[in-house]
Design a protein around this motif. Structure first.
Motif, PDB file in Angstrom:
ATOM      1  N   ASN A  54       0.830  -1.200   0.000  1.00 19.04           N
ATOM      2  CA  ASN A  54       0.000   0.000   0.000  1.00 19.04           C
ATOM      3  C   ASN A  54       0.868   1.256   0.000  1.00 19.04           C
ATOM      4  N   ARG A  55       1.893   1.274   0.835  1.00 16.80           N
ATOM      5  CA  ARG A  55       2.799   2.434   0.870  1.00 16.80           C
ATOM      6  C   ARG A  55       3.484   2.618  -0.482  1.00 16.80           C
ATOM      7  N   ALA A  56       3.947   1.525  -1.079  1.00 14.13           N
ATOM      8  CA  ALA A  56       4.649   1.603  -2.363  1.00 14.13           C
ATOM      9  C   ALA A  56       3.711   2.100  -3.467  1.00 14.13           C
ATOM     10  N   GLN A  57       2.491   1.600  -3.494  1.00 12.81           N
ATOM     11  CA  GLN A  57       1.533   2.035  -4.515  1.00 12.81           C
ATOM     12  C   GLN A  57       1.207   3.513  -4.366  1.00 12.81           C
ATOM     13  N   ARG A  58       0.971   3.947  -3.138  1.00 12.54           N
ATOM     14  CA  ARG A  58       0.638   5.349  -2.903  1.00 12.54           C
ATOM     15  C   ARG A  58       1.821   6.250  -3.251  1.00 12.54           C
ATOM     16  N   SER A  59       3.025   5.807  -2.929  1.00  8.76           N
ATOM     17  CA  SER A  59       4.225   6.570  -3.255  1.00  8.76           C
ATOM     18  C   SER A  59       4.401   6.683  -4.770  1.00  8.76           C
ATOM     19  N   TYR A  60       4.266   5.567  -5.464  1.00 12.40           N
ATOM     20  CA  TYR A  60       4.439   5.555  -6.918  1.00 12.40           C
ATOM     21  C   TYR A  60       3.405   6.454  -7.593  1.00 12.40           C
ATOM     22  N   ALA A  61       2.153   6.334  -7.174  1.00 13.21           N
ATOM     23  CA  ALA A  61       1.092   7.156  -7.768  1.00 13.21           C
ATOM     24  C   ALA A  61       1.358   8.633  -7.510  1.00 13.21           C
TER      25      ALA A  61
END
Length: 85
Positions: A54-61
């Motif tokens: 979740n952290r990685a997806q939010r960061s990437y977006a």
């Protein structure tokens, strides 16, 4: 032109919110009563892999959205400079 699938994914990630907020809310519910469904949901969002994803997806977006804004700003500034010359 922007990829519509990517735009939809980023919008979904942005509107879904943080898994940490869900985890905290579920923790309060589990503390009040030991409903098996709530305990299962809490365990799912407490999984370190799920939290990291979740952290990685939010960061990437977020990074991608910032990049699009910077590119747009650069193009706008370039147009202004062209009009001045």
């Amino acid at each position: 032109m922007e990829d519509s699938t990517g735009a939809a994914w980023r919008a979904r990630i942005r509107t879904a919110g943080s898994i940490e907020r869900d985890r905290e809310a579920l923790a309060r519910l589990v503390d009040e009563d030991q409903d098996p469904a709530e305990v299962g949901y809490y365990e799912a969002v407490s999984d370190p892999d799920a939290r990291a994803m979740n952290r990685a997806q939010r960061s990437y977006a977020g990074q991608y959205e910032r990049r699009l804004r910077r590119l747009s700003d650069r193009a706008r500034n370039s147009e202004r400079l062209d009009q001045i010359d």
